[in-house]
Structure formats: C-alpha cells, structure tokens
Design a protein around this motif. Structure first.
Motif, PDB file in Angstrom:
ATOM      1  N   ILE A  84     -46.784 -25.095  26.532  1.00  0.00           N
ATOM      2  CA  ILE A  84     -45.940 -25.832  25.587  1.00  0.00           C
ATOM      3  C   ILE A  84     -44.552 -25.842  26.220  1.00  0.00           C
ATOM      4  CG2 ILE A  84     -44.997 -25.880  23.247  1.00  0.00           C
ATOM      5  CD1 ILE A  84     -47.492 -24.319  22.321  1.00  0.00           C
ATOM      6  N   ASP A  85     -44.085 -27.023  26.617  1.00  0.00           N
ATOM      7  CA  ASP A  85     -42.861 -27.118  27.407  1.00  0.00           C
ATOM      8  C   ASP A  85     -43.079 -26.245  28.665  1.00  0.00           C
ATOM      9  OD1 ASP A  85     -40.099 -28.055  27.766  1.00  0.00           O
ATOM     10  OD2 ASP A  85     -39.462 -26.053  27.128  1.00  0.00           O
ATOM     11  N   ARG A  87     -43.618 -22.892  28.695  1.00  0.00           N
ATOM     12  CA  ARG A  87     -44.162 -21.576  28.362  1.00  0.00           C
ATOM     13  C   ARG A  87     -45.689 -21.650  28.257  1.00  0.00           C
ATOM     14  NH1 ARG A  87     -39.945 -23.034  26.367  1.00  0.00           N
ATOM     15  NH2 ARG A  87     -40.884 -24.109  24.613  1.00  0.00           N
ATOM     16  N   TYR A  89     -49.145 -19.857  26.871  1.00  0.00           N
ATOM     17  CA  TYR A  89     -49.666 -18.897  25.901  1.00  0.00           C
ATOM     18  C   TYR A  89     -51.166 -18.732  26.131  1.00  0.00           C
ATOM     19  CZ  TYR A  89     -45.263 -20.035  23.531  1.00  0.00           C
ATOM     20  OH  TYR A  89     -43.943 -20.241  23.232  1.00  0.00           O
ATOM     21  N   ARG A  90     -51.625 -17.504  26.281  1.00  0.00           N
ATOM     22  CA  ARG A  90     -53.055 -17.214  26.385  1.00  0.00           C
ATOM     23  C   ARG A  90     -53.630 -17.098  24.970  1.00  0.00           C
ATOM     24  NH1 ARG A  90     -56.321 -15.001  30.472  1.00  0.00           N
ATOM     25  NH2 ARG A  90     -55.202 -16.667  31.547  1.00  0.00           N
ATOM     26  N   ILE A  97     -51.960 -22.422  16.646  1.00  0.00           N
ATOM     27  CA  ILE A  97     -50.901 -22.980  17.486  1.00  0.00           C
ATOM     28  C   ILE A  97     -50.283 -24.163  16.757  1.00  0.00           C
ATOM     29  CG2 ILE A  97     -50.363 -24.035  19.738  1.00  0.00           C
ATOM     30  CD1 ILE A  97     -53.195 -22.922  20.644  1.00  0.00           C
ATOM     31  N   TYR A  98     -48.986 -24.139  16.612  1.00  0.00           N
ATOM     32  CA  TYR A  98     -48.276 -25.320  16.110  1.00  0.00           C
ATOM     33  C   TYR A  98     -47.457 -25.913  17.259  1.00  0.00           C
ATOM     34  CZ  TYR A  98     -44.874 -28.362  14.058  1.00  0.00           C
ATOM     35  OH  TYR A  98     -44.100 -29.455  13.824  1.00  0.00           O
ATOM     36  N   ILE A  99     -47.707 -27.192  17.554  1.00  0.00           N
ATOM     37  CA  ILE A  99     -46.955 -27.919  18.593  1.00  0.00           C
ATOM     38  C   ILE A  99     -46.197 -29.055  17.914  1.00  0.00           C
ATOM     39  CG2 ILE A  99     -47.070 -29.201  20.766  1.00  0.00           C
ATOM     40  CD1 ILE A  99     -49.814 -27.877  21.267  1.00  0.00           C
ATOM     41  N   PRO A 100     -44.849 -29.029  17.940  1.00  0.00           N
ATOM     42  CA  PRO A 100     -44.073 -30.086  17.281  1.00  0.00           C
ATOM     43  C   PRO A 100     -44.201 -31.430  18.014  1.00  0.00           C
ATOM     44  CG  PRO A 100     -42.725 -28.113  17.651  1.00  0.00           C
ATOM     45  CD  PRO A 100     -43.969 -27.965  18.477  1.00  0.00           C
ATOM     46  N   VAL A 103     -43.202 -32.635  22.203  1.00  0.00           N
ATOM     47  CA  VAL A 103     -43.140 -31.504  23.128  1.00  0.00           C
ATOM     48  C   VAL A 103     -44.312 -31.618  24.101  1.00  0.00           C
ATOM     49  CG1 VAL A 103     -43.201 -28.998  23.355  1.00  0.00           C
ATOM     50  CG2 VAL A 103     -41.994 -30.050  21.425  1.00  0.00           C
ATOM     51  N   LYS A 133     -39.136 -33.913  24.219  1.00  0.00           N
ATOM     52  CA  LYS A 133     -38.076 -33.058  23.680  1.00  0.00           C
ATOM     53  C   LYS A 133     -37.583 -32.097  24.762  1.00  0.00           C
ATOM     54  CE  LYS A 133     -37.679 -30.244  19.449  1.00  0.00           C
ATOM     55  NZ  LYS A 133     -38.482 -29.694  18.339  1.00  0.00           N
ATOM     56  N   CYS A 135     -35.793 -28.670  25.302  1.00  0.00           N
ATOM     57  CA  CYS A 135     -35.580 -27.500  24.428  1.00  0.00           C
ATOM     58  C   CYS A 135     -34.674 -26.469  25.127  1.00  0.00           C
ATOM     59  CB  CYS A 135     -36.920 -26.864  24.083  1.00  0.00           C
ATOM     60  SG  CYS A 135     -38.124 -28.075  23.539  1.00  0.00           S
TER      61      CYS A 135
END
Lengths: 135, 135
Positions: A84-85, A87, A89-90, A97-100, A103, A133, A135
């Motif tokens: 996400i961007d 970063r 995440y495993r 998971i929330y993805i705006p 992004v 986006k 960030c």
C-alpha cells in the motif's frame, strides 16, 4: 440448503456457497494466476457495494494499480503481501485491510497454497479525483 | 506485520488481525450471546460502508429485526440458520448472503462451535422507506 445451488429469493435475497459462483480469470494486464468471483453485485439489486472473492494461486500476483474507490478486504486463507503506497504488509487468515481511494496497491501470494480474500468495493467511485495519492 | 498490532498508515490504510479488535457484546434486546467487532468504520475514513465481524456463541441468537439498509455477509466458521422473511437458510463456512433493505431477518447458531461471519453495511440508509418489505 444445498451447496450446489444459489438461491435468489422473493424478497431479493441471495444465498449460496462461493465455490459454485463463476470463477473468472483476472486479465493478464492486471494480474498473474489470479481469479475473481463476483458473489454479490449491482445486478443482484445490491444498492451500494459489491462483494468479490479473489483467489491468487501460488506464485500469483495482482499488479500495481490505483483507482478512485476504496477496498475493504478480509483474508480467508493463504499467505500474502500487500503493498500500500510504499509499505508492505504480510497478511494471513483473519487479517482485514482498508485501502483508501487513489492509493497505489499491489498483492503477491507468498505461500504454497492459494491466497483467498474477500474484497468489497462501492458501485460508484468515492471521489472525482483520479490522481494517485501522495502520502 | 505482527498479529498484535493494528497499523494506521500514512495514506489512511488500516491493516490488522480481527482478533485484536475490541469485542463488544450486542445488547440483550438485540441478541443473545452475540459479539461484534467493528473492523473498518466511518471513523477510520472509510467513505461508504463498514465491515464488522460477528461471533454468535453456541446457543446464541440475533433476534428478528429489519432496517432500511442492506447486509452483505460472508460466513467464516460454524453452522447457522438465517431467516430472511419467512425462509430459513442453513449456512456454513464459505456461504455468502445478501439481505436487501427492510427485509426482516434473524440468525441462530445451530452448531457446537462459535458462528462467525463478516457483515458489511452502508454508512447511510439505502432507502427512505422504513417499512418492512412484503414479498
């Protein structure tokens, strides 16, 4: 009810097991070894959002992309990485998971079994801005 | 990432394992032996809909009710019955359920283990009509 049927009831309800919903390959320009099932969609009468189930096979990958709507995801099985961007995440079974909107995101199966997750999106974009986006 | 943390990232993303989200009892006038975790909600910046995880203990029950918004549900574990209007559907892991706005519904755990399901609702009612639907 039987697992082999999908019921469309008289109040507009829909009930069924995901495994018998049509499994469609995600096009190669979007993903590698990845399948999508549209469990609940606009055409079912759902007014606001759609529920899909993704299966990413071992070695599979959903390529980097962004769009002006959000994702809400729940991981059912397997091991994956979500970028996400900038970063990563495993995630495994039980992660949400929330993805705006807008992004950039990307997914990889990092295990030896299929990565399965539920992904809900709104029918309409959540913003008029289509730019990624920063960030 | 560790299972013991919920990450709120700089793009507005939220990632975590459901098991560490606050588990709140559903009030007794609504349900018996039932818990709710709000995984993704309006306060997280989600523009359109919220994702909750319900746990109905053995013998537990969510009482009959209706409201002017829809549900999209995915069953994770356990055995349950869902009544939608006057039809009862037996569901287990992997079943999805769409319940339209204003349709009366009710749930029971029918197994010896916890019934767990994801339930997504819009932030706003989907119709101005608040009357139960006659089908």
């Amino acid at each position: 009810m039987a697992r082999e049927e999908i019921v469309l009831g008289p109040c507009g309800e829909k009930v069924g097991h995901y495994s018998i919903v049509k499994n469609e390959p995600v096009p190669e320009n979007m993903a590698v070894n990845t399948w999508i099932r549209w469990l609940i969609r606009k055409e079912d009468g759902a007014p606001t959002f759609a529920m899909r189930l993704f299966e990413v096979e071992p070695g599979g990958h959903i390529k980097a992309h962004h769009h002006p709507w959000e994702h809400e995801i729940f991981v059912l099985e397997g091991i994956g990485d979500v970028r996400i961007d900038n970063r990563i995440y495993r995630v495994t079974s039980g992660f949400f998971i929330y993805i705006p909107p807008n992004v950039e995101h990307e997914y990889w199966n990092r295990g030896s079994t299929t990565l399965k997750f539920i992904c809900i999106i709104p029918h309409k974009p959540s913003t008029e801005d289509k730019n990624v986006k920063k960030c």
